[in-house]
Design a protein around this motif. Structure first.
Motif, PDB file in Angstrom:
ATOM      1  N   ALA A 178      24.161 -16.694  51.340  1.00 22.39           N
ATOM      2  CA  ALA A 178      25.287 -16.887  52.245  1.00 22.39           C
ATOM      3  C   ALA A 178      24.847 -16.872  53.707  1.00 22.39           C
ATOM      4  CB  ALA A 178      26.323 -15.809  52.002  1.00 22.39           C
ATOM      5  N   ALA A 179      23.850 -16.073  54.037  1.00 24.18           N
ATOM      6  CA  ALA A 179      23.432 -15.968  55.435  1.00 24.18           C
ATOM      7  C   ALA A 179      21.917 -16.015  55.518  1.00 24.18           C
ATOM      8  CB  ALA A 179      23.941 -14.664  56.032  1.00 24.18           C
ATOM      9  N   ALA A 180      21.407 -17.126  56.010  1.00 23.35           N
ATOM     10  CA  ALA A 180      19.964 -17.258  56.210  1.00 23.35           C
ATOM     11  C   ALA A 180      19.728 -17.597  57.671  1.00 23.35           C
ATOM     12  CB  ALA A 180      19.409 -18.351  55.312  1.00 23.35           C
ATOM     13  N   HIS A 181      18.658 -17.063  58.222  1.00 23.55           N
ATOM     14  CA  HIS A 181      18.343 -17.350  59.615  1.00 23.55           C
ATOM     15  C   HIS A 181      18.072 -18.840  59.782  1.00 23.55           C
ATOM     16  CE1 HIS A 181      18.246 -13.136  60.226  1.00 23.55           C
ATOM     17  NE2 HIS A 181      17.119 -12.932  59.584  1.00 23.55           N
ATOM     18  N   ASP A 182      18.480 -19.367  60.924  1.00 25.76           N
ATOM     19  CA  ASP A 182      18.241 -20.773  61.210  1.00 25.76           C
ATOM     20  C   ASP A 182      16.749 -20.993  61.455  1.00 25.76           C
ATOM     21  OD1 ASP A 182      20.997 -21.103  61.108  1.00 25.76           O
ATOM     22  OD2 ASP A 182      21.232 -20.787  63.263  1.00 25.76           O
TER      23      ASP A 182
ATOM     24  N   PHE B  83      17.655 -27.262  64.902  1.00 23.55           N
ATOM     25  CA  PHE B  83      17.711 -26.140  63.967  1.00 23.55           C
ATOM     26  C   PHE B  83      18.535 -26.485  62.738  1.00 23.55           C
ATOM     27  CE2 PHE B  83      16.203 -24.085  67.720  1.00 23.55           C
ATOM     28  CZ  PHE B  83      15.421 -23.042  67.247  1.00 23.55           C
ATOM     29  N   SER B  84      18.337 -25.712  61.685  1.00 22.50           N
ATOM     30  CA  SER B  84      19.065 -25.916  60.432  1.00 22.50           C
ATOM     31  C   SER B  84      20.529 -25.504  60.531  1.00 22.50           C
ATOM     32  CB  SER B  84      18.384 -25.130  59.302  1.00 22.50           C
ATOM     33  OG  SER B  84      18.302 -23.752  59.640  1.00 22.50           O
ATOM     34  N   GLY B  85      20.870 -24.690  61.510  1.00 23.34           N
ATOM     35  CA  GLY B  85      22.247 -24.270  61.763  1.00 23.34           C
ATOM     36  C   GLY B  85      22.506 -24.341  63.252  1.00 23.34           C
ATOM     37  N   GLU B  86      23.694 -23.943  63.672  1.00 20.38           N
ATOM     38  CA  GLU B  86      24.043 -23.979  65.094  1.00 20.38           C
ATOM     39  C   GLU B  86      23.819 -22.611  65.719  1.00 20.38           C
ATOM     40  OE1 GLU B  86      27.813 -25.697  66.112  1.00 20.38           O
ATOM     41  OE2 GLU B  86      27.589 -27.295  64.632  1.00 20.38           O
ATOM     42  N   PRO B  87      22.775 -22.488  66.563  1.00 16.97           N
ATOM     43  CA  PRO B  87      22.538 -21.209  67.228  1.00 16.97           C
ATOM     44  C   PRO B  87      23.736 -20.808  68.082  1.00 16.97           C
ATOM     45  CG  PRO B  87      20.640 -22.655  67.459  1.00 16.97           C
ATOM     46  CD  PRO B  87      21.752 -23.476  66.882  1.00 16.97           C
ATOM     47  N   LYS B  88      23.933 -19.497  68.218  1.00 17.68           N
ATOM     48  CA  LYS B  88      25.012 -18.973  69.072  1.00 17.68           C
ATOM     49  C   LYS B  88      24.579 -19.052  70.535  1.00 17.68           C
ATOM     50  CE  LYS B  88      27.019 -16.078  65.548  1.00 17.68           C
ATOM     51  NZ  LYS B  88      28.386 -16.490  65.489  1.00 17.68           N
ATOM     52  N   LEU B  89      25.537 -18.932  71.424  1.00 18.24           N
ATOM     53  CA  LEU B  89      25.296 -19.154  72.845  1.00 18.24           C
ATOM     54  C   LEU B  89      24.583 -18.023  73.586  1.00 18.24           C
ATOM     55  CD1 LEU B  89      28.675 -20.863  73.815  1.00 18.24           C
ATOM     56  CD2 LEU B  89      26.430 -21.925  73.590  1.00 18.24           C
ATOM     57  N   ASN B  90      24.372 -16.884  72.990  1.00 17.56           N
ATOM     58  CA  ASN B  90      23.828 -15.764  73.772  1.00 17.56           C
ATOM     59  C   ASN B  90      22.379 -15.438  73.417  1.00 17.56           C
ATOM     60  OD1 ASN B  90      24.851 -15.058  71.279  1.00 17.56           O
ATOM     61  ND2 ASN B  90      25.422 -13.005  71.875  1.00 17.56           N
TER      62      ASN B  90
ATOM     63  N   MET C 268       2.189 -24.667  72.717  1.00 16.75           N
ATOM     64  CA  MET C 268       3.084 -23.975  71.798  1.00 16.75           C
ATOM     65  C   MET C 268       4.441 -23.802  72.468  1.00 16.75           C
ATOM     66  SD  MET C 268       2.784 -20.184  70.088  1.00 16.75           S
ATOM     67  CE  MET C 268       2.847 -19.361  71.664  1.00 16.75           C
ATOM     68  N   VAL C 269       5.487 -24.088  71.713  1.00 12.17           N
ATOM     69  CA  VAL C 269       6.856 -23.857  72.158  1.00 12.17           C
ATOM     70  C   VAL C 269       7.342 -22.653  71.363  1.00 12.17           C
ATOM     71  CG1 VAL C 269       9.177 -24.811  72.368  1.00 12.17           C
ATOM     72  CG2 VAL C 269       7.182 -26.327  72.540  1.00 12.17           C
ATOM     73  N   GLY C 270       7.424 -21.495  72.030  1.00  8.51           N
ATOM     74  CA  GLY C 270       7.938 -20.294  71.391  1.00  8.51           C
ATOM     75  C   GLY C 270       9.425 -20.176  71.687  1.00  8.51           C
ATOM     76  N   PHE C 271      10.172 -19.663  70.737  1.00  2.80           N
ATOM     77  CA  PHE C 271      11.609 -19.533  70.960  1.00  2.80           C
ATOM     78  C   PHE C 271      12.130 -18.239  70.380  1.00  2.80           C
ATOM     79  CE2 PHE C 271      11.059 -21.810  66.971  1.00  2.80           C
ATOM     80  CZ  PHE C 271      11.888 -21.101  66.109  1.00  2.80           C
ATOM     81  N   GLN C 272      13.208 -17.776  70.987  1.00 10.95           N
ATOM     82  CA  GLN C 272      14.022 -16.705  70.423  1.00 10.95           C
ATOM     83  C   GLN C 272      15.455 -17.161  70.594  1.00 10.95           C
ATOM     84  OE1 GLN C 272      13.250 -12.625  71.412  1.00 10.95           O
ATOM     85  NE2 GLN C 272      15.381 -12.061  71.127  1.00 10.95           N
ATOM     86  N   ILE C 273      16.145 -17.274  69.462  1.00 10.32           N
ATOM     87  CA  ILE C 273      17.541 -17.719  69.482  1.00 10.32           C
ATOM     88  C   ILE C 273      18.385 -16.725  68.703  1.00 10.32           C
ATOM     89  CG2 ILE C 273      17.003 -20.186  69.685  1.00 10.32           C
ATOM     90  CD1 ILE C 273      18.005 -19.998  66.494  1.00 10.32           C
ATOM     91  N   THR C 274      19.681 -16.819  68.898  1.00 11.31           N
ATOM     92  CA  THR C 274      20.610 -16.079  68.060  1.00 11.31           C
ATOM     93  C   THR C 274      21.101 -17.060  67.007  1.00 11.31           C
ATOM     94  OG1 THR C 274      21.261 -14.700  69.930  1.00 11.31           O
ATOM     95  CG2 THR C 274      22.719 -14.702  68.009  1.00 11.31           C
ATOM     96  N   SER C 275      20.666 -16.842  65.758  1.00 13.15           N
ATOM     97  CA  SER C 275      21.010 -17.741  64.655  1.00 13.15           C
ATOM     98  C   SER C 275      22.510 -17.787  64.430  1.00 13.15           C
ATOM     99  CB  SER C 275      20.342 -17.272  63.357  1.00 13.15           C
ATOM    100  OG  SER C 275      18.988 -17.574  63.358  1.00 13.15           O
TER     101      SER C 275
END
Length: 182
Positions: free
Chosen positions: A29-33, A57-64, A107-114
């Protein structure tokens, strides 16, 4: 019908096998993007350093709490860090005008809110140079891209292995008991 230990064992084995199939086919039900595409291409080579970088991404990251950093993998130098623009599943950063590195590996490193609300980190790589002279990237080089197995797939594989092991152990125990009991 006669209710024998062998028949009970077969019924148990059938039930466990059905449960294993259901577990293997279930999508969590909930997998990280995760990154499913990028521009420039993950592990690919482009002729010039891009003026914009987009991760899909596989899902829509949140805005924060979203950040992207681009580094030179040869020197370890961080070229820039930016808060990306989000448009559905697309996370885009404009490369600052003063950033104009030459040929090399980046390298493109990222941190997102899935989309599931969890912080997700990862990286993708690309190279700048003559694409015709570039070699194919090593397997798994994209870190969190197409070459990497998603976490849910690994979890489903482990769950399936445990269930199959349980079926084998259960059938083995029931068979031994039925032979012992006569």
């Amino acid at each position: 019908m006669i209710d024998s230990p062998i028949r009970r064992g077969r019924m148990l084995a059938g039930g466990l096998a059905a449960a294993a199939l259901l577990a293997a086919s279930a999508t969590p039900a909930a997998a990280h993007d995760s990154v499913i595409d990028a521009d420039p291409p993950m592990g690919g080579t482009v002729e010039e350093f891009p003026r914009e970088i987009t991760l899909t991404f596989s899902g829509e990251p949140k805005l924060n709490f979203n950040t992207v950093a681009v580094s030179d993998t040869g020197t370890g130098e961080v070229l820039f860090t930016a808060e990306p623009e989000l448009d559905g599943r697309y996370v885009t950063v404009a490369v600052p005008d003063d950033v104009r590195p030459g040929d090399g590996d980046y390298m493109v490193g990222f941190q997102i809110t899935s989309s599931d609300g969890h912080s997700t980190r990862g990286k993708v790589t690309f190279s700048v140079g003559d694409p015709a002279a570039a070699q194919a990237p090593a397997a798994g080089e994209a870190g969190n891209g197409r070459d990497a197995l998603p976490g849910w797939a690994i979890g489903a594989g482990v769950a399936l292995a445990v269930l199959v092991g349980g079926v084998i152990a259960g059938v083995s125990v029931i068979t031994r008991r039925s032979r012992r009991d006569g």
